[in-house]
Design a protein around this motif. Structure first.
Motif, PDB file in Angstrom:
ATOM      1  N   VAL A 147      49.036  22.990  95.310  1.00  0.00           N
ATOM      2  CA  VAL A 147      49.761  23.898  95.279  1.00  0.00           C
ATOM      3  C   VAL A 147      50.782  23.860  94.102  1.00  0.00           C
ATOM      4  N   ILE A 148      50.475  24.753  93.069  1.00  0.00           N
ATOM      5  CA  ILE A 148      51.460  24.606  91.700  1.00  0.00           C
ATOM      6  C   ILE A 148      52.168  25.884  91.532  1.00  0.00           C
ATOM      7  N   GLU A 149      53.689  25.586  91.547  1.00  0.00           N
ATOM      8  CA  GLU A 149      54.391  27.003  91.596  1.00  0.00           C
ATOM      9  C   GLU A 149      55.076  26.798  89.913  1.00  0.00           C
ATOM     10  N   HIS A 150      55.015  28.331  89.388  1.00  0.00           N
ATOM     11  CA  HIS A 150      55.577  28.533  88.062  1.00  0.00           C
ATOM     12  C   HIS A 150      56.743  29.525  88.080  1.00  0.00           C
ATOM     13  N   ARG A 151      57.772  28.928  87.835  1.00  0.00           N
ATOM     14  CA  ARG A 151      59.133  30.095  87.657  1.00  0.00           C
ATOM     15  C   ARG A 151      58.762  30.853  86.256  1.00  0.00           C
ATOM     16  N   ALA A 152      57.873  31.680  86.214  1.00  0.00           N
ATOM     17  CA  ALA A 152      57.624  32.461  85.096  1.00  0.00           C
ATOM     18  C   ALA A 152      57.107  33.695  85.347  1.00  0.00           C
ATOM     19  N   LYS A 153      56.808  34.652  84.281  1.00  0.00           N
ATOM     20  CA  LYS A 153      56.137  35.908  84.356  1.00  0.00           C
ATOM     21  C   LYS A 153      55.033  35.946  83.743  1.00  0.00           C
ATOM     22  N   VAL A 154      53.962  36.545  84.456  1.00  0.00           N
ATOM     23  CA  VAL A 154      52.706  36.623  83.741  1.00  0.00           C
ATOM     24  C   VAL A 154      52.844  37.731  82.754  1.00  0.00           C
ATOM     25  N   LEU A 155      52.336  37.348  81.428  1.00  0.00           N
ATOM     26  CA  LEU A 155      52.616  38.491  80.377  1.00  0.00           C
ATOM     27  C   LEU A 155      51.117  39.116  80.304  1.00  0.00           C
ATOM     28  N   ASP A 156      50.100  38.484  80.441  1.00  0.00           N
ATOM     29  CA  ASP A 156      48.551  39.168  80.224  1.00  0.00           C
ATOM     30  C   ASP A 156      47.656  38.593  81.005  1.00  0.00           C
ATOM     31  N   ILE A 157      46.492  39.084  81.529  1.00  0.00           N
ATOM     32  CA  ILE A 157      45.446  38.253  82.011  1.00  0.00           C
ATOM     33  C   ILE A 157      44.077  38.934  81.071  1.00  0.00           C
ATOM     34  N   THR A 158      43.579  37.781  80.379  1.00  0.00           N
ATOM     35  CA  THR A 158      42.319  38.149  79.619  1.00  0.00           C
ATOM     36  C   THR A 158      41.291  37.243  80.134  1.00  0.00           C
ATOM     37  N   ARG A 159      40.006  37.924  79.720  1.00  0.00           N
ATOM     38  CA  ARG A 159      38.844  37.413  79.957  1.00  0.00           C
ATOM     39  C   ARG A 159      38.461  36.027  78.996  1.00  0.00           C
ATOM     40  N   GLY A 160      38.317  35.238  79.950  1.00  0.00           N
ATOM     41  CA  GLY A 160      37.815  33.787  79.090  1.00  0.00           C
ATOM     42  C   GLY A 160      36.235  33.730  78.698  1.00  0.00           C
ATOM     43  N   HIS A 161      35.882  32.900  77.957  1.00  0.00           N
ATOM     44  CA  HIS A 161      34.699  32.638  77.353  1.00  0.00           C
ATOM     45  C   HIS A 161      33.992  31.479  77.966  1.00  0.00           C
ATOM     46  N   SER A 162      34.732  30.593  78.398  1.00  0.00           N
ATOM     47  CA  SER A 162      34.096  29.331  79.034  1.00  0.00           C
ATOM     48  C   SER A 162      33.508  29.676  80.189  1.00  0.00           C
ATOM     49  N   PRO A 163      32.401  28.733  80.359  1.00  0.00           N
ATOM     50  CA  PRO A 163      31.539  29.213  81.715  1.00  0.00           C
ATOM     51  C   PRO A 163      32.602  28.496  82.969  1.00  0.00           C
ATOM     52  N   GLY A 164      32.701  29.367  83.978  1.00  0.00           N
ATOM     53  CA  GLY A 164      33.230  29.041  85.067  1.00  0.00           C
ATOM     54  C   GLY A 164      34.675  29.296  85.114  1.00  0.00           C
ATOM     55  N   ARG A 165      35.013  29.751  84.185  1.00  0.00           N
ATOM     56  CA  ARG A 165      36.541  30.016  83.853  1.00  0.00           C
ATOM     57  C   ARG A 165      36.878  31.443  83.110  1.00  0.00           C
ATOM     58  N   PRO A 166      36.545  32.410  84.200  1.00  0.00           N
ATOM     59  CA  PRO A 166      36.529  33.792  83.599  1.00  0.00           C
ATOM     60  C   PRO A 166      37.724  34.496  83.296  1.00  0.00           C
ATOM     61  N   GLU A 167      38.883  33.734  83.883  1.00  0.00           N
ATOM     62  CA  GLU A 167      40.013  34.486  83.886  1.00  0.00           C
ATOM     63  C   GLU A 167      41.208  33.474  83.149  1.00  0.00           C
ATOM     64  N   HIS A 168      41.782  33.972  81.988  1.00  0.00           N
ATOM     65  CA  HIS A 168      43.008  33.371  81.227  1.00  0.00           C
ATOM     66  C   HIS A 168      44.278  33.987  81.703  1.00  0.00           C
ATOM     67  N   VAL A 169      45.308  33.346  82.479  1.00  0.00           N
ATOM     68  CA  VAL A 169      46.438  33.820  82.740  1.00  0.00           C
ATOM     69  C   VAL A 169      47.502  33.079  81.798  1.00  0.00           C
ATOM     70  N   TRP A 170      48.074  34.263  81.242  1.00  0.00           N
ATOM     71  CA  TRP A 170      49.133  33.883  79.880  1.00  0.00           C
ATOM     72  C   TRP A 170      50.583  34.003  80.413  1.00  0.00           C
ATOM     73  N   LEU A 171      51.310  32.887  80.728  1.00  0.00           N
ATOM     74  CA  LEU A 171      52.511  32.774  81.127  1.00  0.00           C
ATOM     75  C   LEU A 171      53.650  32.841  80.212  1.00  0.00           C
ATOM     76  N   SER A 172      54.919  33.396  80.407  1.00  0.00           N
ATOM     77  CA  SER A 172      56.027  33.410  79.788  1.00  0.00           C
ATOM     78  C   SER A 172      56.349  31.933  79.642  1.00  0.00           C
ATOM     79  N   GLY A 173      56.983  31.445  78.323  1.00  0.00           N
ATOM     80  CA  GLY A 173      57.300  30.053  77.895  1.00  0.00           C
ATOM     81  C   GLY A 173      56.198  29.099  78.005  1.00  0.00           C
ATOM     82  N   ARG A 174      54.943  29.747  77.792  1.00  0.00           N
ATOM     83  CA  ARG A 174      53.765  28.673  77.687  1.00  0.00           C
ATOM     84  C   ARG A 174      52.566  29.236  76.646  1.00  0.00           C
TER      85      ARG A 174
END
Length: 633
Positions: A147-174
């Protein structure tokens, strides 16, 4: 060991933390996960504080609305779910266990105050309990779960193109996204953006040295700009109002003091503004119940809200909501009359004859019958048809006369909730619960497609709030003390106010019960913002909405601002959101009271087969099953 499966949970409050625990415990007993790795990311700006609403840094004067022994995040033997049952301490048990170990001043003082099960704890303790619960879930998970905790805000979630990784989660400060297999949105009720009129009023008021605050959660508010003695209008008399009053009184140094005779008084600090309060009903919500039936209810089964009657109402979609409302009010009234009749000594046969006549007349006319004549017991002021509008038709010669009436009204509500004797009010609450169970069952059978049922469930919750959805009774006693001290003035019912920029006091209100106008320098909407989708003050929600990745189910009601009342994210039973294309996004799940899945409001209640925990478990198990079956994406 194989490459890790990655899950991201957005939100570290009760829902997100419960989903985390349900995923960890569910994966531990699934044979298909043997030898695999599972990384679970949990993201929240307040991840170390128990989420935004329950954040442990909030004002220490804000109380929870539930007793500590009645809430908890662990499953118990009453919870009907597919995942394993993992019992654990309630909030009260956690407070007891950690009282001696905790030496921090605020925590130690508050835990000492909550020394009994019937004391309401400060909200920040719930934030600490949530954080502890989540840490325990991570510590007791199998060693192949991280379990990995991130003290951040999720700015967006986009659809990924790599097989098996369909969701790309964009965090503030990253700069780079988290590449995930599944995402769970557990953000709770997000703040909403002010509408155009509110924005304009806020800007104009600021230029005049005044202020307007649109509906917000009290933890996100600041009243530093409101000076001592300034007139401030609080529009709403629910839980937000109670919290705001605390911040503006004891939060500014005032103190409640009990006299030797037992009366609670308020000693002002001199830093308080002059508070004025109004709402549509004109009265504070009834205190949250602390009593229990000392005998079985006299009316254990529904008489009006039956499966047959609900099916008949739903068979006429154009009038379904109105017919369901009729049934609900009839059920409340019959339960009330049954209790009153018994307390007045009426025989069983006399009551049954009265009830049969009532139901027959309602079916024949499609209207509520004239209320049967029934003795009043103990001057019981409740009537089923008017308990939610007790000031209707009332008028007062002076503001002082209205304060006297209000003190008597609030005193009566406290007396009822503390009375050990059986009360007709309790019978009415039972009727609401029974009716809600019937409607929820039909809602689930309809797969969430019966909009009148959702409206009726919302109406049921509103009635329950009016009767017993208010604060702990000591908070109402404090309102009486503030009223007597002249710090707080009740104005009775009102629907709208005027904004007159050219006036010295730009906010004008003419309460119907007083018949004259009042002016104020500041105005605050004292209510929790209704669930919003397209108007959510959140970049992630806005971007998903704009791309059509989420859609809302709206239930319109005309409020004082004229805006849409309720908007819910449309999901299926497993929490998968419905997109604008008509397809469910199976790699995403949404949990919380802001979805079209009807779950009981508030925190999970222990030993009640909690609907909240049943739902978080259902989502967790569906998520795990989908990862085991690649064809589900």
């Amino acid at each position: 060991m194989s490459e890790a499966t990655v899950i991201c949970i957005v939100g570290a409050g009760p829902m997100g933390s419960s989903v985390l625990e349900r995923i960890c415990s569910g994966a531990a007993v699934r044979r298909d996960w043997t030898g695999k790795r599972l990384d679970i990311h949990i993201v929240d700006p307040y991840v170390v504080e128990g989420g935004s609403i329950w954040r442990s840094s909030q004002d220490r004067n804000l109380w929870m609305n539930t007793l500590p022994d009645s809430v908890g995040l662990f499953t118990d033997e009453t919870v009907e779910c597919d995942g394993p049952i993992n019992p654990g301490p309630t909030l009260w048990q956690w407070i007891e266990a950690s009282r001696e170990a905790d030496r921090a001043s605020d925590q130690a003082r508050e835990k000492s105050r909550v020394s009994k099960r019937d004391r309401w704890p400060a909200r920040f303790l719930m934030g600490e309990y949530i954080t502890w619960f989540r840490a325990r879930a991570a510590q007791t998970a199998p060693d192949w779960v991280r379990v990995i905790e991130h003290r951040a805000k999720v700015l967006d979630i986009t659809r990924g193109h790599s097989p098996g990784r369909p969701e790309h989660v964009w965090l503030s400060g990253r700069k780079s996204p988290l590449e995930c297999d599944r995402v769970v949105l557990a953000q709770g009720n997000l703040p909403v953006l002010p509408d155009g009129n509110e924005l304009a009023m806020c800007a104009q008021a600021s230029n005049l040295g005044a202020s307007y605050v649109h509906p917000r959660h009290v933890v996100d508010e600041s009243f530093d700009h409101v000076r001592a003695g300034a007139s401030l209008l609080l529009r709403g008399l629910g839980l937000s109002f109670i919290d705001q009053v605390q911040v503006l009184t004891v939060g500014r140094g005032g103190k409640f003091v009990r006299t030797p005779e037992g009366r609670l008084t308020y000693a002002p600090s001199g830093r308080e503004p002059r508070l004025f309060a109004t709402s549509r009903s004109g009265v504070p919500l009834g205190p949250v119940p602390v009593y229990k039936f000392d005998r079985p209810p006299l009316l254990p089964d529904n008489m009006a809200v039956t499966d047959k009657a609900v099916r008949a109402a739903l068979g006429e979609p154009a009038t379904a909501f109105e017919r369901l409302t009729l049934l609900i009010v009839a059920e409340i009234e019959l339960s009330y009359l049954r209790e009153i009749s018994s307390l007045a000594g009426a025989s069983e046969s006399a009551w049954q004859s009265q009830a049969d006549s009532y139901l027959l007349q309602m079916r024949e006319t499609g209207e509520l019958p004239d209320t049967p004549t029934c003795p009043r017991v103990n001057d019981e002021p409740f009537t089923p048809r008017s308990f939610d509008k007790p000031m209707a038709g009332q008028s007062f010669e002076s503001t002082a006369a209205l304060q006297d009436w209000m003190i008597d009204y609030i005193s009566g509500s406290i007396k009822r909730v503390l009375s050990p004797a059986s009360s007709p009010q309790r019978a009415m609450l039972r009727a609401l619960s029974r009716s809600e169970a019937v409607l929820r069952r039909h809602y689930l059978q309809s797969q969430g497609e019966a909009a009148p049922l959702v409206r009726s469930l919302q109406d049921l919750r509103h009635k329950r709030q009016i009767m017993a959805g208010g604060p702990p009774w000591p908070r109402l006693e404090q309102l009486i003390a503030l009223c007597r001290a002249g710090v707080l003035t009740f104005l009775g019912p009102s629907d709208a106010f005027e904004f007159v920029p050219e006036a010295g006091m730009p906010f004008r209100l003419t309460p119907s019960a007083l018949g004259r106008s009042f002016g104020f320098l500041h105005a605050v909407e004292s209510r929790i913002p209704a669930p919003g989708v397209e108007n959510a003050d959140d970049s992630l929600r806005s971007r998903m909405w704009e791309r059509g990745e989420i859609i809302d189910r709206s239930f319109w009601r005309t409020g004082s601002t004229g805006r849409a009342g309720l908007q819910y994210l449309t999901t299926n039973g497993d929490g998968n959101p419905l997109s604008a294309t008509g397809e469910y996004i199976l790699t995403r799940h949404v949990v919380g009271g802001n979805t079209s899945v009807v779950v009981p409001p508030g925190l999970p209640r222990v030993r009640t087969n909690s609907g909240v925990l049943r739902f978080t478990d259902r989502v967790a198990q569906a998520l795990l099953r989908s990862l085991e079956d690649p064809t589900s994406e």
